[in-house]
Design an enzyme around this catalytic site. Structure first.
Site, PDB file in Angstrom:
ATOM      1  N   MET A  81      -6.050   4.965  -2.514  1.00 28.23           N
ATOM      2  CA  MET A  81      -5.610   4.560  -3.850  1.00 28.23           C
ATOM      3  C   MET A  81      -6.571   5.036  -4.947  1.00 28.23           C
ATOM      4  O   MET A  81      -7.701   5.417  -4.670  1.00 28.23           O
ATOM      5  CB  MET A  81      -5.494   3.037  -3.928  1.00 28.23           C
ATOM      6  CG  MET A  81      -4.399   2.451  -3.059  1.00 28.23           C
ATOM      7  SD  MET A  81      -4.266   0.650  -3.236  1.00 28.23           S
ATOM      8  CE  MET A  81      -3.548   0.497  -4.883  1.00 28.23           C
ATOM      9  N   HIS A  82      -6.079   4.990  -6.184  1.00 27.65           N
ATOM     10  CA  HIS A  82      -6.875   5.074  -7.417  1.00 27.65           C
ATOM     11  C   HIS A  82      -7.395   6.457  -7.781  1.00 27.65           C
ATOM     12  O   HIS A  82      -7.768   6.677  -8.924  1.00 27.65           O
ATOM     13  CB  HIS A  82      -8.085   4.130  -7.370  1.00 27.65           C
ATOM     14  CG  HIS A  82      -7.802   2.732  -6.940  1.00 27.65           C
ATOM     15  ND1 HIS A  82      -6.856   1.932  -7.560  1.00 27.65           N
ATOM     16  CD2 HIS A  82      -8.325   1.972  -5.940  1.00 27.65           C
ATOM     17  CE1 HIS A  82      -6.835   0.750  -6.974  1.00 27.65           C
ATOM     18  NE2 HIS A  82      -7.700   0.751  -5.996  1.00 27.65           N
ATOM     19  N   ASP A 240      -2.348   3.200   0.530  1.00 27.91           N
ATOM     20  CA  ASP A 240      -2.787   2.960   1.912  1.00 27.91           C
ATOM     21  C   ASP A 240      -2.715   1.488   2.295  1.00 27.91           C
ATOM     22  O   ASP A 240      -2.307   1.149   3.422  1.00 27.91           O
ATOM     23  CB  ASP A 240      -4.185   3.524   2.167  1.00 27.91           C
ATOM     24  CG  ASP A 240      -5.236   3.056   1.163  1.00 27.91           C
ATOM     25  OD1 ASP A 240      -4.926   2.241   0.260  1.00 27.91           O
ATOM     26  OD2 ASP A 240      -6.388   3.514   1.272  1.00 27.91           O
TER      27      ASP A 240
END
Length: 500
Positions: A81-82, A240
């Site tokens: 992520m991110h 995820d």
């Protein structure tokens, strides 16, 4: 027989799973890629490496496939992520991706609070402004690399870039978009208000789709590179943690997951987007349509154990490192570890804090330190469970996946520290299975993700809390929680001596 592929784009490697309609893993291939750390607090990767290694893994999988390659009906994704991937007008990568564990953006997080206000930020995004999220990275590039920012046409999350190369289509799904600080989580749309307040053009945000949505088929070029049929359907996939939850059957109220990878998460299913945790834990859209999950994060969970092995047992396997763990009593003979190697996320959101061993004396052996590391990781995860319980959630059963599910002693430790039944799954591949399930559901194999989970997941073993151990860990947990408070100022003072 029909098949689907789940691709899990992790921080250190990409894992590719081939699964059939019985939920069996028929083939697994993993390819690693490097982390780029130019200075302390920086963590980047070259998106081209993700594509190259994913292509290589898929090609190897197809070369070993027996049967008609057209029987591989669909492919979907799970991804770290991110991370910020910036593309130019022609779809070219403008710079290395800035990853979730990059902590350079403390100043930009403060700017977000100044622009938006903490209360309004939580109302819209359901999350605090933390260094790991995507928006602070976008603002950092705007401030420090304006020439690159001005060339940007769109930003993507890591797995979305890989999918873009495979299909030529640009999208992001809600579960990954929820980790950007630009999504209105409850309303499931990019927040024009957030974009305006922080000075980001909403046109930089990619179109949004559901995780199980078919977004196209692979291009002729990618088919040629991998051997996959051009008719292979591509599904959006999810973050995820959302995919890890799907792959573990966290698809109804009351289900909770503990996943220990590089980072560690405690994740609990939410039917609605209106609960209020005051920003103490994350609140994201699930990979299941119109569902949500709350999540606490330990930044250095498995990373703490890997660091310890590489530093003090380089060349040895984890089995050798942990040999004799059962012989060390609870509390590691008075030794306590806090896993703040990269700062911490839950419950402190502190990029400056660093880890500690407390209570060392000359009688301690390496195995004492190893047990202290495992206990410290578990205590950090328990802080999230503590927040959930104090909000009124019932946490009595936890499904454990990842590195923490590979050691019997650690599983019992989780049961005792969490004071909950720990469930180990028969076949646990985490987010990659969740990605495959999204492809299976999207392909119409099952009427719901829950129906898919009944086939793709099964219980191997359960671990019950031992009352005497629970009591000891309660006392030790109280000590653990004091360490952060008493070392915060010290770490602030030590910051100037770190490599910058």
């Amino acid at each position: 027989m029909k098949y689907v592929i789940g691709v899990d784009l992790g921080t250190s490697a990409v894992k590719v799973l081939l699964m059939n309609k019985q939920g069996e893993v028929c083939k697994e291939i993993s390819k690693s890629y490097p982390l780029i750390q130019l200075r302390s607090g920086f963590s980047e990767q070259n998106p081209v490496d993700w594509v190259d290694k994913t292509t290589e893994a898929l090609r190897e999988l197809v070369e070993g496939f027996v049967g008609d390659v057209a029987d591989i009906e669909g492919i979907s994704f799970s991804g770290q992520m991110h991370g910020l991937v910036l593309l130019g007008q022609k779809g070219d990568v403008l710079r290395n991706a800035i990853l979730w564990n990059d902590t350079r953006t403390t100043e930009q997080c403060q700017q977000i609070y100044e622009y938006v206000g903490e209360e309004r930020l939580l109302e819209i995004t359901k999350n605090q402004a933390l260094e790991g999220f995507t928006l602070p990275k976008l603002l950092w590039v705007k401030q420090h690399e304006p020439e690159i920012y001005q060339q940007a046409a769109v930003f993507l999350l890591p797995k979305d870039y890989v999918r873009y190369v495979m299909t030529g289509k640009i999208q992001s799904d809600y579960s990954d978009a929820a980790g950007t600080l630009l999504l209105d989580v409850a309303k499931k749309r990019w927040s024009g208000e957030m974009c305006a307040l922080v000075g980001v053009d909403e046109a930089l945000c990619p179109p949004l789709v559901e995780s199980s949505e078919c977004v196209g088929e692979i291009t002729a070029d990618f088919s040629g590179q991998t051997g996959l049929a051009k008719t292979t359907k591509v599904f959006a996939g999810g973050a995820d943690n959302a995919c890890g939850a799907i792959g573990s059957g966290i698809l109804s109220e009351g289900k909770t997951l503990c996943s220990i990878g590089t980072s560690g998460v405690v994740l609990s299913y939410e039917e609605k987007g209106d609960r209020d945790f005051g920003g103490k834990v994350h609140y994201f859209n699930h990979g299941e349509e119109n569902a949500f999950y709350t999540m606490g994060v330990t930044l250095s969970a498995g990373h703490s154990l890997s660091w310890f092995k590489e530093t003090f047992a380089n060349g040895e396997g984890f089995d050798m490192l942990l040999d004799g763990l059962d012989d060390v009593p609870i509390g590691a003979n008075g030794l306590l570890f806090t896993p703040y190697l990269l700062g911490e996320r839950t419950p402190y959101a502190d990029a400056v804090i660093r880890g500690s061993f407390i209570g060392m004396d000359s009688s301690h052996k390496r195995i004492d330190f190893a047990r202290a590391v495992l206990e410290g990781i578990t205590f950090s995860l328990n802080e999230s469970i503590d927040i959930f319980r104090k909000s009124g959630k019932v946490i009595d059963t936890v499904i454990s996946i990842g590195g923490g599910a590979r050691n019997e002693t650690w599983l019992q430790m989780q049961a005792d520290v969490f004071n909950a039944t720990i469930v180990k799954l028969s076949s646990e591949q985490g987010p990659a299975v969740g990605a495959a399930m999204l492809a299976a559901y999207g392909s119409g194999w099952y009427g719901s993700l829950q129906a898919c989970a009944e086939v793709f997941t099964s219980v191997d073993k359960t671990y019950e809390p031992i009352a005497a151990n629970v009591e000891k860990y309660l006392r030790l947990f109280d000590v653990y929680k004091k360490v952060y408070v008493q070392t915060k100022e010290l770490n602030e003072e030590l910051k100037i001596f770190r490599n910058n």
